[in-house]
Design a protein around this motif. Structure first.
Motif, PDB file in Angstrom:
ATOM      1  N   GLU A  76       0.827  -1.206   0.000  1.00 45.34           N
ATOM      2  CA  GLU A  76       0.000   0.000   0.000  1.00 45.34           C
ATOM      3  C   GLU A  76       0.864   1.260   0.000  1.00 45.34           C
ATOM      4  O   GLU A  76       1.862   1.343   0.729  1.00 45.34           O
ATOM      5  CB  GLU A  76      -0.934   0.017   1.218  1.00 45.34           C
ATOM      6  N   THR A 119      -1.038   4.481  -0.378  1.00 45.62           N
ATOM      7  CA  THR A 119      -2.073   5.526  -0.369  1.00 45.62           C
ATOM      8  C   THR A 119      -1.539   6.812   0.270  1.00 45.62           C
ATOM      9  O   THR A 119      -1.794   7.918  -0.230  1.00 45.62           O
ATOM     10  CB  THR A 119      -3.303   5.042   0.441  1.00 45.62           C
ATOM     11  N   HIS A 120      -0.812   6.652   1.368  1.00 41.45           N
ATOM     12  CA  HIS A 120      -0.316   7.797   2.124  1.00 41.45           C
ATOM     13  C   HIS A 120       0.601   8.683   1.272  1.00 41.45           C
ATOM     14  O   HIS A 120       0.479   9.922   1.280  1.00 41.45           O
ATOM     15  CB  HIS A 120       0.421   7.272   3.364  1.00 41.45           C
ATOM     16  N   ARG A 173      -1.523  10.542  -1.243  1.00 41.82           N
ATOM     17  CA  ARG A 173      -2.316  11.569  -0.534  1.00 41.82           C
ATOM     18  C   ARG A 173      -1.451  12.805  -0.235  1.00 41.82           C
ATOM     19  O   ARG A 173      -1.910  13.943  -0.378  1.00 41.82           O
ATOM     20  CB  ARG A 173      -2.858  10.948   0.752  1.00 41.82           C
ATOM     21  N   ILE A 197      -6.383  -0.904  -6.927  1.00 44.11           N
ATOM     22  CA  ILE A 197      -7.106  -0.368  -5.773  1.00 44.11           C
ATOM     23  C   ILE A 197      -7.835  -1.540  -5.149  1.00 44.11           C
ATOM     24  O   ILE A 197      -8.564  -2.256  -5.831  1.00 44.11           O
ATOM     25  CB  ILE A 197      -8.057   0.764  -6.207  1.00 44.11           C
ATOM     26  N   ASN A 202      -8.333  -2.220   1.963  1.00 45.92           N
ATOM     27  CA  ASN A 202      -7.156  -2.039   2.816  1.00 45.92           C
ATOM     28  C   ASN A 202      -7.412  -2.420   4.279  1.00 45.92           C
ATOM     29  O   ASN A 202      -6.612  -2.122   5.152  1.00 45.92           O
ATOM     30  CB  ASN A 202      -6.620  -0.609   2.711  1.00 45.92           C
ATOM     31  N   TRP A 255     -13.253   1.703   2.089  1.00 43.39           N
ATOM     32  CA  TRP A 255     -12.328   0.580   2.296  1.00 43.39           C
ATOM     33  C   TRP A 255     -11.241   0.509   1.234  1.00 43.39           C
ATOM     34  O   TRP A 255     -10.522  -0.476   1.136  1.00 43.39           O
ATOM     35  CB  TRP A 255     -13.102  -0.748   2.314  1.00 43.39           C
ATOM     36  N   GLN A 256     -11.148   1.549   0.378  1.00 42.92           N
ATOM     37  CA  GLN A 256     -10.182   1.472  -0.729  1.00 42.92           C
ATOM     38  C   GLN A 256      -8.800   2.004  -0.356  1.00 42.92           C
ATOM     39  O   GLN A 256      -8.673   3.071   0.247  1.00 42.92           O
ATOM     40  CB  GLN A 256     -10.701   2.287  -1.920  1.00 42.92           C
ATOM     41  N   GLY A 257      -7.778   1.258  -0.750  1.00 46.47           N
ATOM     42  CA  GLY A 257      -6.397   1.715  -0.646  1.00 46.47           C
ATOM     43  C   GLY A 257      -5.730   1.567  -2.003  1.00 46.47           C
ATOM     44  O   GLY A 257      -6.189   0.790  -2.854  1.00 46.47           O
ATOM     45  N   PHE A 278      -2.510   0.356  -4.087  1.00 50.22           N
ATOM     46  CA  PHE A 278      -1.438  -0.610  -3.910  1.00 50.22           C
ATOM     47  C   PHE A 278      -0.530  -0.709  -5.138  1.00 50.22           C
ATOM     48  O   PHE A 278      -1.013  -0.657  -6.272  1.00 50.22           O
ATOM     49  CB  PHE A 278      -2.021  -2.004  -3.636  1.00 50.22           C
TER      50      PHE A 278
END
Lengths: 135, 135, 135
Positions: free
Chosen positions: A16, A18-19, A22, A48, A51, A112-114, A116
């Protein structure tokens, strides 16, 4: 706006990030827009996924490994190791590029999506993902 | 411009929503541009398929159900029901996001192309698709 | 900026057209941006793959033909020939659309990446790919 992220992947599987995406979106300071990701490799891909529960990612990895196995006797492209040809096939049936809307200055991901990076090679790699942010 | 569509899916399978996307594009009043769709779920996906003959969609649904079956003994992520883990795998090998050019104020789809929400869960769901329209 | 490319495919398989897309990007004279491709067909698709060793593309084509075979007795959509239903399935599990960032006025492809039209029908076809270039 463009930024290239470098993601270190320790091994095969879903990692992952995502951070990191973002952070790029927030630094762009854009209320509404579109964030597009592009991975500059053909033996890793983007997806996606949920997560929350890691068991979903393990089952996903197991499914793809059963359907795109190493050492398939049909492969002829074998010089770069047993995990190389499966990597190209896995990349072809998943995604090289993803576009995620930006709403209220943030990624409009579902609950609930991350995001990846799906590493298909078995050894550690350094992967480049280009992030484009437009209005 | 951004708009979130809510699509009700009665059951597993391909549900066309070209008309709803076209309405958003026309209301944007943009002669040339790009329309990007993003589904905010990991157990449903997006696809562009033939909208003429329903037998093609049935065969597509049957193919994916044979290759990503319910109750596969390899699955460990089983708490949310037998259709949950197959849904995540199906979403991973299809699309979460699609981008369609806008020409002459309308979606530049080919003659036989329709936009479909591919529901992978068996029970009725309410699904959110974010539509982004840019120049 | 929008431009429609017409690509002639001689037969089933991966046909590189990176050069044609690069020409469109260079003529747009944009230093930074995003290039989005959309194929207006449901029996051919787009993919980014290794453009160095043709054996990787042959193995990829062989893998998909083994997993989405012609003459599967489950198919009911058979009127347009044995290669038609497999084409729709192959298009669904690969990509109809791709977005590639533009950096320094050129496509930001990785070292070994090429852009391919994946023809899934067996006879020669004329295929349309719409190229959108935005900031």
């Amino acid at each position: 706006m463009l930024k290239t992220l470098t993601i270190q992947t320790p091994s095969q599987g879903l990692h992952e990030f995502t951070h990191e995406v973002r952070d790029v979106v927030r630094s762009a300071d854009l209320q509404e827009g579109l964030c597009t990701l592009f991975i500059q490799h053909t033996s890793a891909s983007l997806t996606i996924q949920e997560n929350a529960d890691p068991s979903a990612r393990r089952d996903l990895e197991n499914w793809i490994n059963r359907h795109v196995p190493e050492n398939d006797p049909h492969y002829t492209h074998t010089m770069e190791g047993p995990d190389d040809m499966p990597s190209h096939i896995k990349a072809a049936i998943t995604s090289t590029t993803l576009s995620i809307p930006i709403i209220d200055g943030d990624l409009a991901l579902g609950t609930w999506q991350g995001i990846f990076l799906w590493e298909h090679r078995t050894s550690p790699k350094s992967r480049r993902v280009v992030v484009h942010i437009g209005a």
